[in-house]
Design a protein around this motif. Structure first.
Motif: not given
Length: 155
Positions: A125-132
């Protein structure tokens, strides 16, 4: 250059975030397309950032988090912003699109947003939000570069 508006999506958490990720990817490509190669290679700010350099950086950034950090695969993807005289808009856009296809395949295979990455103390989740977040920040930087180049403004 015309930006598309943000996606109108009614979906779960992962699908919503991925819809925004895909929207930002296309916005980034639209900010670079149409520029002459020599102009796209030229730094637009004192830090040395150029539109093609940004695109080259983003071609590896998403894969760093998915392949290297989350899945633990080597090698570390290239995230440099170094631009060669042989780099063209067409080649860099094609490389970015290929990287996003690879990333999309990985996103499709990863379902548990609470899973923790192999190399970093981060959830998917953190990785996906950070990527956005990273793509949104860089899209804004590209807005500024493009406006400095030819006056074309983004959203």
């Amino acid at each position: 250059m015309s930006d598309l508006g943000p996606p109108a999506v009614v979906a779960g958490e992962k699908e919503t975030l991925l819809a925004f990720l895909r929207y930002l990817r296309e916005a980034i490509i639209r900010k670079v397309e149409g520029l002459p190669d020599d102009v796209a290679r030229r730094p637009g700010v004192p830090s040395g950032t150029s539109p093609l350099g940004m695109l080259k950086h983003l071609s590896g950034a998403e894969l760093v988090w998915l392949e290297w950090a989350f899945l633990g695969r080597d090698p570390f993807p290239d995230t440099s912003m170094e631009v060669a005289e042989t780099d063209t808009v067409a080649r860099c856009v094609a490389a970015y699109r290929a990287a996003t296809v690879r990333a999309d395949a990985l996103w499709a295979s990863l379902d548990d947003l609470d899973a923790v990455s192999v190399r970093e103390d981060r959830t998917l989740r953190w990785i996906l939000v950070h990527t956005v977040e990273e793509l949104a920040r860089h899209a804004g930087q590209l807005d500024i570069l493009r406006e400095l180049i030819d006056g074309d403004v983004g959203r």
